[in-house]
Design a protein around this motif. Structure first.
Motif, PDB file in Angstrom:
ATOM      1  N   SER A  73      35.494   4.509  60.900  1.00 51.01           N
ATOM      2  CA  SER A  73      36.476   4.787  62.173  1.00 51.01           C
ATOM      3  C   SER A  73      36.216   6.000  63.153  1.00 51.01           C
ATOM      4  N   THR A  74      36.750   6.271  64.293  1.00 51.82           N
ATOM      5  CA  THR A  74      36.657   7.543  65.195  1.00 51.82           C
ATOM      6  C   THR A  74      38.017   7.891  65.186  1.00 51.82           C
ATOM      7  N   PHE A  75      37.883   9.464  65.170  1.00 50.28           N
ATOM      8  CA  PHE A  75      39.204   9.960  65.479  1.00 50.28           C
ATOM      9  C   PHE A  75      38.939  11.318  66.212  1.00 50.28           C
ATOM     10  N   ASP A  85      44.742  16.488  58.587  1.00 49.91           N
ATOM     11  CA  ASP A  85      45.736  16.265  59.487  1.00 49.91           C
ATOM     12  C   ASP A  85      46.890  17.259  59.071  1.00 49.91           C
ATOM     13  N   LYS A 123      45.565  14.360  63.342  1.00 50.96           N
ATOM     14  CA  LYS A 123      44.542  13.371  63.449  1.00 50.96           C
ATOM     15  C   LYS A 123      44.957  12.093  64.122  1.00 50.96           C
ATOM     16  N   THR A 124      44.285  11.689  65.080  1.00 50.30           N
ATOM     17  CA  THR A 124      44.342  10.475  65.652  1.00 50.30           C
ATOM     18  C   THR A 124      43.626   9.661  66.080  1.00 50.30           C
ATOM     19  N   LYS A 125      43.518   8.089  65.670  1.00 46.13           N
ATOM     20  CA  LYS A 125      42.407   7.248  65.694  1.00 46.13           C
ATOM     21  C   LYS A 125      42.238   6.982  67.318  1.00 46.13           C
ATOM     22  N   TYR A 139      40.942  15.331  66.690  1.00 49.20           N
ATOM     23  CA  TYR A 139      42.397  15.982  66.557  1.00 49.20           C
ATOM     24  C   TYR A 139      43.175  16.536  67.830  1.00 49.20           C
TER      25      TYR A 139
END
Length: 287
Positions: free
Chosen positions: A229-231, A277, A242-244, A233
């Motif tokens: 997955s790609t995140f 996070d 932390k935000t997807k 900050y």
């Protein structure tokens, strides 16, 4: 009595040491809680993600005309020199022919180029005596693929870099048919107001291509890959969130994304490898 006093002193010392230890432990915990990770950020923007294609070509005079003889003969007098400016009908040379002296005149205004003879030489009627070229405007010819051709329209203005200087090049011709190499010829013109351009100079042209319209744009270096997955900050009230996100189009410098972010949000670009996070962060300026 002495034993009793020693006992009291021992109890007091133990109490003091315990208090100091508790204070040290509390101080260490407070330091750990207050420790902030230094990060650099950039602002999320909304707009088009544009990448630059490139093409190259060589400069040539936009207009030129050959100086031709009606009959061969000996060059009696040359009235001009290489690089001289002339006007239409100015005498270029006098040629001694069987019919007498022939005045050779300039077919147009411009600069004398490729002067092929000197006084006393024999001149033929098959080859130009010289070329009169308009140097006020230069043409750049280049070829592109069908994909890049679709990005170009007559009248487009492109940046052209020639020997480190940037000029405006206007597209004047986009050919509908490819040449023998399978590429499509394109012509652009560049004003030569300061006379710094000469024929044969290499021009590097930049052709912009919009690969994502009205997208959320972030620096590519802000992306964090984890477990497929790609995140990113985000920084909210000195905390890392932390935000997807989902990359839509990735380029070297910038990436168009979708996700729970908005224009104006601050995204971490440096220091995110040390983050988790909800960590406390301190935003610092880059070098």
């Amino acid at each position: 009595m002495k034993k009793w006093l020693f006992g009291i002193l021992a109890v007091l010392m133990i109490a003091v040491l315990a208090a100091c230890t508790e204070e040290d432990d509390a101080s260490e915990e407070e330091t750990e809680e207050d420790a902030a990770v230094a990060v650099e950020t950039a602002e999320v923007r909304e707009g088009d993600l544009v990448v630059d294609r490139s093409a190259s070509g060589r400069t040539s005079p936009s207009q030129s005309a050959p100086v031709m003889l009606q009959a061969p003969g000996e060059v009696d007098t040359l009235e001009v020199s290489e690089g001289e400016q002339v006007e239409e009908d100015d005498v270029i040379a006098k040629i001694a022919t069987q019919a007498g002296i022939q005045n050779i005149r300039a077919p147009r205004d411009g600069e004398v180029m490729n002067l092929a003879v000197q006084e006393g030489d024999m001149a033929t009627a098959e080859e130009p005596l010289a070329i009169i070229a308009d140097m006020n405007e230069m043409t750049v010819e280049f070829t592109v693929t069908a994909e890049v051709r679709d990005l170009l329209t007559e009248g487009d203005v492109l940046d052209a870099v020639i020997e480190g200087e940037t000029y405006e090049a206007e597209v004047v011709t986009v050919r509908a048919m490819p040449d023998d190499t399978g590429l499509y010829p394109v012509e652009a013109t560049i004003p030569n107001e300061d006379d710094r351009l000469v024929p044969g100079m290499i021009a590097e042209l930049t052709i912009p291509e919009t690969v994502a319209e009205g997208a959320l744009i972030i620096p590519t270096q802000a992306l964090v890959e984890e477990d497929g997955s790609t995140f990113v900050y985000l920084v909210e009230e000195n905390s890392a969130v932390k935000t997807k996100i989902t990359p839509v189009e990735t380029q070297t410098e910038e990436t168009a994304v979708e996700g729970e972010i908005e224009p104006g949000d601050q995204v971490v670009t440096t220091g995110q490898s040390n983050l988790s996070d909800e960590d406390t962060v301190e935003v610092v300026e880059g070098e």
